[in-house]
Design a protein around this motif. Sequence first.
Motif, mmCIF file in Angstrom:
data_model
loop_
_atom_site.group_PDB
_atom_site.id
_atom_site.type_symbol
_atom_site.label_atom_id
_atom_site.label_comp_id
_atom_site.label_asym_id
_atom_site.label_seq_id
_atom_site.Cartn_x
_atom_site.Cartn_y
_atom_site.Cartn_z
ATOM 1 N N GLN A 33 -5.656 13.344 90.026
ATOM 2 C CA GLN A 33 -6.236 14.364 90.899
ATOM 3 C C GLN A 33 -7.235 13.789 91.892
ATOM 4 O O GLN A 33 -7.176 14.106 93.080
ATOM 5 C CB GLN A 33 -6.913 15.441 90.043
ATOM 6 C CG GLN A 33 -7.614 16.508 90.860
ATOM 7 C CD GLN A 33 -8.356 17.523 90.000
ATOM 8 O OE1 GLN A 33 -8.049 17.707 88.836
ATOM 9 N NE2 GLN A 33 -9.335 18.176 90.593
ATOM 10 N N GLU A 34 -8.168 12.975 91.423
ATOM 11 C CA GLU A 34 -9.207 12.457 92.310
ATOM 12 C C GLU A 34 -8.624 11.662 93.467
ATOM 13 O O GLU A 34 -8.986 11.872 94.631
ATOM 14 C CB GLU A 34 -10.193 11.599 91.520
ATOM 15 C CG GLU A 34 -11.371 11.141 92.350
ATOM 16 C CD GLU A 34 -12.395 10.365 91.547
ATOM 17 O OE1 GLU A 34 -13.165 9.625 92.181
ATOM 18 O OE2 GLU A 34 -12.422 10.482 90.309
ATOM 19 N N ILE A 37 -6.864 14.012 95.959
ATOM 20 C CA ILE A 37 -7.807 14.731 96.829
ATOM 21 C C ILE A 37 -8.304 13.807 97.931
ATOM 22 O O ILE A 37 -8.367 14.201 99.107
ATOM 23 C CB ILE A 37 -8.990 15.291 96.006
ATOM 24 C CG1 ILE A 37 -8.495 16.303 94.960
ATOM 25 C CG2 ILE A 37 -10.062 15.883 96.911
ATOM 26 C CD1 ILE A 37 -7.805 17.529 95.486
ATOM 27 N N GLY A 57 -6.577 14.868 85.532
ATOM 28 C CA GLY A 57 -6.826 15.990 86.418
ATOM 29 C C GLY A 57 -5.783 17.080 86.312
ATOM 30 O O GLY A 57 -4.966 17.110 85.395
ATOM 31 N N SER A 58 -5.818 17.955 87.306
ATOM 32 C CA SER A 58 -4.971 19.141 87.311
ATOM 33 C C SER A 58 -4.064 19.171 88.534
ATOM 34 O O SER A 58 -4.547 19.092 89.674
ATOM 35 C CB SER A 58 -5.859 20.388 87.308
ATOM 36 O OG SER A 58 -5.122 21.535 87.647
ATOM 37 N N ALA A 59 -2.775 19.300 88.290
ATOM 38 C CA ALA A 59 -1.816 19.403 89.391
ATOM 39 C C ALA A 59 -2.051 20.668 90.202
ATOM 40 O O ALA A 59 -1.930 20.655 91.426
ATOM 41 C CB ALA A 59 -0.394 19.369 88.856
ATOM 42 N N ALA A 61 -4.853 22.137 90.724
ATOM 43 C CA ALA A 61 -6.025 21.919 91.572
ATOM 44 C C ALA A 61 -5.643 21.118 92.817
ATOM 45 O O ALA A 61 -6.107 21.411 93.921
ATOM 46 C CB ALA A 61 -7.120 21.205 90.787
ATOM 47 N N VAL A 62 -4.765 20.133 92.641
ATOM 48 C CA VAL A 62 -4.291 19.347 93.787
ATOM 49 C C VAL A 62 -3.511 20.241 94.744
ATOM 50 O O VAL A 62 -3.731 20.216 95.957
ATOM 51 C CB VAL A 62 -3.427 18.153 93.329
ATOM 52 C CG1 VAL A 62 -2.773 17.462 94.521
ATOM 53 C CG2 VAL A 62 -4.257 17.172 92.518
#
Length: 120
Positions: A33-34, A37, A57-59, A61-62
């Motif tokens: 994720q980071e 972004i 991370g979260s897909a 969120a991406v």
Amino acid sequence: MNVLIVESNPDLGRVWQRHLERQGAAVTLVTGQEAAILALYGAEFDIIVLDLVLEAGSALAVADFASYRRPEARVIFVTNTTFFSDGSVFAHSPNACAYVQSATPPEDLAAMVEHYAAGR
């Protein structure tokens, strides 16, 4: 065509990257994720190939950030699970255009990327 691949398995991501580069795409490969972004901050992408179950991370969120930062970029979700197999990912992500299994042949995924990015 500019493609962002967000895939936790770097070996699989590189396979997809090579197929897309052979079609003339400029490909950025990240594993979480980071990094995704940061890539979305720094460059424009026509399409994003996004592992639905990221290790880091979260897909979603991406995809959500992409819909805000790069609203023209469409997302092809890939997964090796049955999570969202009912198609509900399309309700959660307005920029989703496809949902496929990670085991999809790379040439088929590359054809889908080309197809969905062509309208951009």
